[in-house]
Motif scaffolding. Structure first.
Motif, PDB file in Angstrom:
ATOM      1  N   GLU A 194       0.754  -1.165  -0.109  1.00  0.00           N
ATOM      2  CA  GLU A 194      -0.165   0.084  -0.061  1.00  0.00           C
ATOM      3  C   GLU A 194       0.705   1.288   0.147  1.00  0.00           C
ATOM      4  OE1 GLU A 194      -2.450   1.083   3.586  1.00  0.00           O
ATOM      5  OE2 GLU A 194      -1.046  -0.055   4.794  1.00  0.00           O
ATOM      6  N   GLU A 195       0.297   2.332  -0.572  1.00  0.00           N
ATOM      7  CA  GLU A 195       1.002   3.423  -0.670  1.00  0.00           C
ATOM      8  C   GLU A 195       1.025   4.156   0.802  1.00  0.00           C
ATOM      9  OE1 GLU A 195       0.728   7.807  -2.945  1.00  0.00           O
ATOM     10  OE2 GLU A 195      -0.895   6.513  -2.938  1.00  0.00           O
ATOM     11  N   PRO A 196       2.022   4.661   1.533  1.00  0.00           N
ATOM     12  CA  PRO A 196       2.216   5.254   2.672  1.00  0.00           C
ATOM     13  C   PRO A 196       1.240   6.379   2.802  1.00  0.00           C
ATOM     14  CG  PRO A 196       4.334   5.084   1.857  1.00  0.00           C
ATOM     15  CD  PRO A 196       3.358   4.828   0.603  1.00  0.00           C
ATOM     16  N   LYS A 197       0.698   6.486   3.875  1.00  0.00           N
ATOM     17  CA  LYS A 197      -0.209   7.965   4.197  1.00  0.00           C
ATOM     18  C   LYS A 197       0.938   9.094   4.207  1.00  0.00           C
ATOM     19  CE  LYS A 197      -3.885   5.384   6.744  1.00  0.00           C
ATOM     20  NZ  LYS A 197      -4.574   5.279   7.902  1.00  0.00           N
ATOM     21  N   THR A 198       0.180  10.139   3.591  1.00  0.00           N
ATOM     22  CA  THR A 198       1.060  11.411   3.917  1.00  0.00           C
ATOM     23  C   THR A 198       1.577  11.881   5.320  1.00  0.00           C
ATOM     24  OG1 THR A 198      -0.951  12.812   3.807  1.00  0.00           O
ATOM     25  CG2 THR A 198       0.043  12.320   1.793  1.00  0.00           C
ATOM     26  N   ASN A 199       0.849  11.533   6.181  1.00  0.00           N
ATOM     27  CA  ASN A 199       1.423  11.799   7.644  1.00  0.00           C
ATOM     28  C   ASN A 199       2.156  10.986   8.340  1.00  0.00           C
ATOM     29  OD1 ASN A 199      -0.636   9.755   8.153  1.00  0.00           O
ATOM     30  ND2 ASN A 199      -2.006  11.016   9.316  1.00  0.00           N
ATOM     31  N   GLY A 200       2.349   9.774   7.475  1.00  0.00           N
ATOM     32  CA  GLY A 200       3.356   8.842   7.583  1.00  0.00           C
ATOM     33  C   GLY A 200       2.919   7.958   8.968  1.00  0.00           C
ATOM     34  N   LYS A 201       1.543   7.787   9.126  1.00  0.00           N
ATOM     35  CA  LYS A 201       0.927   7.015   9.773  1.00  0.00           C
ATOM     36  C   LYS A 201       0.145   5.730   9.116  1.00  0.00           C
ATOM     37  CE  LYS A 201       0.054  10.304  13.574  1.00  0.00           C
ATOM     38  NZ  LYS A 201      -0.992  10.875  14.393  1.00  0.00           N
TER      39      LYS A 201
END
Length: 201
Positions: A194-201
């Motif tokens: 999956e693509e990482p979330k932009t907030n890193g969480k």
């Protein structure tokens, strides 16, 4: 040194850290146990072809490594079935072989479609787990581990994992979840990225 089949020793949290041959933990553990992506170059290749199918020459140019080296990695991932030929791209470019991941890649826009559902289910599970904590603590107090100085917190993740794996087993038995599939090299796994979330969480 491998562990013989039927060995009665300890089961560790994940078969990926064990020399046992049998599958007993999570459906993706086989990928780690058999070191199918342990090489950083393989991970870079998977990231590139996930963005868009690529040829060996294109990958070699982007990674700044020799084509024979890329070819070796590609062959290994084709054998393990982490990669496959991109039929769609090869129809457009019949003289070239293009490769893509042989597992689903969830991008952020796709995740947005079901993230709220997952969050609600997570919150429901949190409530159930917290409500059951007193029962877990009572059970723990009766265990020999308590007498040896261990505390409930030391096993909280274990209890959580037992619930998670128990639910997975039931869902697999009911046909709701597919079990791990055995691939050409004999390794069983279910895998995704999956693509990482932009907030890193």
């Amino acid at each position: 040194m491998s562990i013989p089949e039927g060995f009665k020793g300890l089961l560790f949290p994940c078969e990926c850290v064990s020399a046992r041959k049998e599958h007993y933990s999570d459906p993706w553990a086989g990928v780690a146990k058999n070191r199918l992506i342990v090489d950083g170059t393989k991970e870079k290749i998977l990231n590139l072809v996930a963005q868009e199918p690529r040829t060996i020459s294109q990958l070699a140019k982007e990674l700044k490594i020799a084509p024979p080296t890329v070819h070796k990695h590609i062959n290994e991932m084709l054998t393990s079935e982490l990669l496959r030929d991109s039929e769609e791209w090869e129809k457009l470019h019949p003289k070239e072989r293009y490769y893509e991941p042989n597992f689903p890649v969830v991008w952020s826009e796709d995740r947005a479609e079901f993230e709220e559902i997952c969050q609600k289910m997570s919150e429901q599970f949190v409530v159930i787990f917290e409500q059951a904590r007193p029962q877990f603590e009572q059970a723990f107090d009766k265990m020999s581990l308590a007498e040896k100085g261990w505390e409930f917190a030391d096993l909280a993740q274990y209890f959580y994992t037992c619930i998670q794996r128990g639910a997975r087993k039931t869902l697999e038995e009911r046909g709701t979840l597919p079990p791990a599939k055995k691939h050409r090299n004999g390794v069983e796994w279910v895998f995704w990225a999956e693509e990482p979330k932009t907030n890193g969480k």
